[in-house]
Design a protein around this motif. Structure first.
Motif, mmCIF file in Angstrom:
data_model
loop_
_atom_site.group_PDB
_atom_site.id
_atom_site.type_symbol
_atom_site.label_atom_id
_atom_site.label_comp_id
_atom_site.label_asym_id
_atom_site.label_seq_id
_atom_site.Cartn_x
_atom_site.Cartn_y
_atom_site.Cartn_z
ATOM 1 N N VAL A 192 0.834 -1.192 0.000
ATOM 2 C CA VAL A 192 0.000 0.000 0.000
ATOM 3 C C VAL A 192 0.877 1.253 0.000
ATOM 4 C CG1 VAL A 192 -1.600 1.375 1.403
ATOM 5 C CG2 VAL A 192 -2.024 -1.065 1.059
ATOM 6 N N GLU A 193 1.916 1.261 0.822
ATOM 7 C CA GLU A 193 2.807 2.424 0.869
ATOM 8 C C GLU A 193 3.471 2.659 -0.480
ATOM 9 O OE1 GLU A 193 3.481 4.783 3.059
ATOM 10 O OE2 GLU A 193 1.938 4.013 4.390
ATOM 11 N N ALA A 194 3.904 1.575 -1.126
ATOM 12 C CA ALA A 194 4.559 1.714 -2.437
ATOM 13 C C ALA A 194 3.594 2.283 -3.467
ATOM 14 C CB ALA A 194 5.096 0.356 -2.886
ATOM 15 N N LEU A 195 2.353 1.789 -3.472
ATOM 16 C CA LEU A 195 1.373 2.275 -4.442
ATOM 17 C C LEU A 195 0.976 3.720 -4.150
ATOM 18 C CD1 LEU A 195 -0.482 1.786 -6.827
ATOM 19 C CD2 LEU A 195 -2.077 0.592 -5.312
ATOM 20 N N SER A 196 0.893 4.080 -2.873
ATOM 21 C CA SER A 196 0.471 5.437 -2.519
ATOM 22 C C SER A 196 1.466 6.492 -2.978
ATOM 23 C CB SER A 196 0.252 5.541 -1.005
ATOM 24 O OG SER A 196 1.485 5.499 -0.303
ATOM 25 N N ARG A 197 2.726 6.097 -3.178
ATOM 26 C CA ARG A 197 3.747 7.081 -3.573
ATOM 27 C C ARG A 197 3.486 7.671 -4.955
ATOM 28 N NH1 ARG A 197 7.616 2.922 -1.862
ATOM 29 N NH2 ARG A 197 7.917 3.125 0.411
ATOM 30 N N TYR A 198 2.686 6.996 -5.776
ATOM 31 C CA TYR A 198 2.355 7.562 -7.080
ATOM 32 C C TYR A 198 1.393 8.747 -6.963
ATOM 33 C CZ TYR A 198 4.476 3.410 -9.179
ATOM 34 O OH TYR A 198 5.365 2.424 -9.559
ATOM 35 N N PHE A 199 0.771 8.913 -5.798
ATOM 36 C CA PHE A 199 -0.197 9.983 -5.571
ATOM 37 C C PHE A 199 0.339 10.860 -4.434
ATOM 38 C CE2 PHE A 199 -2.293 5.982 -6.701
ATOM 39 C CZ PHE A 199 -2.859 6.336 -7.917
ATOM 40 N N PRO A 200 0.976 11.988 -4.743
ATOM 41 C CA PRO A 200 1.703 12.771 -3.733
ATOM 42 C C PRO A 200 0.929 13.013 -2.436
ATOM 43 C CG PRO A 200 2.081 13.675 -5.905
ATOM 44 C CD PRO A 200 1.072 12.584 -6.080
ATOM 45 N N ASP A 201 -0.343 13.415 -2.527
ATOM 46 C CA ASP A 201 -1.099 13.723 -1.311
ATOM 47 C C ASP A 201 -1.380 12.488 -0.463
ATOM 48 O OD1 ASP A 201 -1.133 16.353 -1.976
ATOM 49 O OD2 ASP A 201 -3.170 16.363 -2.765
#
Length: 477
Positions: free
Chosen positions: A61-70
């Motif tokens: 989840v953390e890795a995927l969230s990095r594509y979305f800055p906010d």
């Protein structure tokens, strides 16, 4: 038809293209894109937050969230505290990435997979960082890039991606990779050159359409096939992109006008989809409508898509007629435009009635769509002027085709009525089902029909002459 009359009609078509109802100001479209970003940000953040609560899923989840800055660094757990945001260009907006949308939608579906609770193994399968990065690399580093900035990605790459291939089957259900040649470097160059010419044609005849095309699309998934016809498709599931498979015949003949018109058709789907998906209130989702272009029942939104995109395509085709020097090809294209537009006759009234039924918050939120039926009607009127210039034998054949469209529409509606459905169509008048329940008497467009209940699918399969080709009478001209 004289050259001066062809030019006059082409000029009138160009004038109508300038009145496109969704060609709002850049500032207005920016607001729509920003609303889309905020809505998707909340959806994606909620999905990531739910997945992060599962054992062994937090790292993915953390890795995927990095594509979305906010949403990075746990931002998905603080959705109500996130600052306002403004959408940037389509190429820089991660919420309009088709790859990230596909993976996020897959993750959301995996969380809803089982009523008793999501399966961790299934959810973790949608958090494979290496596969996500591989798919995204193709989108961000395309095989070719057009001068307008749109990237070209080989459609075969979708077929190789576990997540993206499902969307390929959805958008192009008849696509069979084994039957399609893989484009080599030389063919990729030919495709790119062909599309450059098509985009240049659009820029010359429909500048507003061109601006919205390059503002709404960042990627074209492209392929090549040995035989006609070409295939064009798009989906809200793949924001910012469209799929096109060009035939080698199209590339050989250089019919840039046909490609340009079909590109604008897809641009219309993407643009209207951006409006509807970003809206606070969704359009009604009941399947209450019949479309002469489809084989099954439709929602109001799907009707609106057809009423918006097909007239746009027809108007652009008319604008191109003055550039066609081959009399036979011009005659065929004229017949195609008239025949293609004939199916709009019942749909424009259906769309207008559907908009009247909306009212309230939905229409206030999507006020621009209210002008679509009237704009499409003006295009249909111009097509009528094109028809008036045809020889009398051609006109008679076209009028017979139009009546066949209306008769078929009445038959489809009759099948719905016999199955207890209540279709919405302002051309439908009195109807009565007989005591046996096997026949319905129906007035449609002022004509009386007695329609027996068909034994198979209520919409039938007799649409062979409806799929974008001139009927036999036209082919014989």
């Amino acid at each position: 038809m004289s050259a001066s009359r062809i030019q006059q009609l082409a000029d009138e078509a160009c004038h109508l293209l300038k009145g496109n109802p969704l060609m709002a100001s850049t500032a207005s479209l920016q607001r729509v894109a920003t609303r889309n970003l905020l809505k998707r940000r909340f959806q994606y953040g909620s999905t990531l937050a739910a997945a992060s609560k599962l054992t062994d899923c937090s790292a993915g989840v953390e890795a995927l969230s990095r594509y979305f800055p906010d949403l990075a660094n746990g931002g998905y757990t603080r959705l109500l505290e996130l600052p306002p945001a403004v959408a940037g260009p389509v190429t820089a907006d991660p919420y309009r990435s088709s790859v990230l949308a596909a993976w996020m939608n897959g993750l959301a579906r995996s969380l809803e997979w089982q009523a008793g609770g999501p399966d961790v193994q299934i959810v973790s399968g949608c958090l494979q960082s290496d596969l996500i990065a591989s798919d995204l690399e193709l989108e961000r580093q395309p095989a070719r890039r057009l001068s307008c900035g749109i990237g070209l990605v080989c459609i075969e790459s979708l077929a190789r991606s576990r997540v993206m291939q499902a969307l390929l089957r959805q958008c192009m259900p008849n696509y069979r990779g084994s039957d399609y040649p893989i484009a080599d470097d030389a063919e990729l160059d030919r495709i790119a050159d062909h599309l450059e010419s098509a985009f240049a044609l659009i820029a010359g005849l429909d500048m507003y359409g061109y601006q919205r095309l390059i503002a709404g699309l960042h990627t074209l998934y492209i392929g090549v096939r040995r035989e006609s016809p070409c295939s064009f498709s798009s989906s809200n599931e793949l924001p910012g992109s469209a799929m096109i498979v060009l035939s080698r015949e199209r590339l050989r003949d250089g019919d840039h006008a046909a490609t340009a018109a079909q590109l604008l058709h897809q641009a219309g789907h993407v643009l209207l989809g951006l409006y509807t998906t970003s809206a606070a209130a969704s359009l009604p989702g009941e399947f209450q409508y019949v479309s002469p272009y489809k084989e099954d029942l439709q929602t109001f939104e799907s009707i609106l898509h057809v009423v918006y995109t097909v007239p746009w395509e027809c108007a652009f085709g008319m604008a191109c007629l003055s550039n066609e020097t081959n009399p036979e090809r011009r005659a065929w294209k004229t017949a195609f435009i008239i025949t293609y537009a004939a199916r709009q006759v019942p749909l424009i009234d259906i769309a207008r009635k559907g908009i009247e039924r909306l009212g309230g918050d939905v229409l206030l939120d999507l006020s621009d769509i209210a002008a679509i039926p009237s704009w499409s009607s003006r295009i249909l009127f111009l097509v009528g002027q094109l028809l008036a210039e045809e020889p009398i034998a051609h006109r008679q054949a076209h009028f017979a085709e139009r009546q066949r469209v209306l008769d078929r529409q009445a038959w489809d509606i009759g099948q719905m009525l016999l199955r207890g459905k209540e279709p919405v169509d302002p051309r439908m008048g009195r109807r009565e089902i007989d005591d046996s329940g096997d026949n319905v008497s129906l007035w449609y467009d002022g004509k009386f029909h007695v329609i027996p209940k068909a034994s198979d699918h209520p919409m039938g399969k007799d649409y062979g002459r409806y799929r974008g080709y001139a009927p036999s009478e036209m082919e014989a001209m």
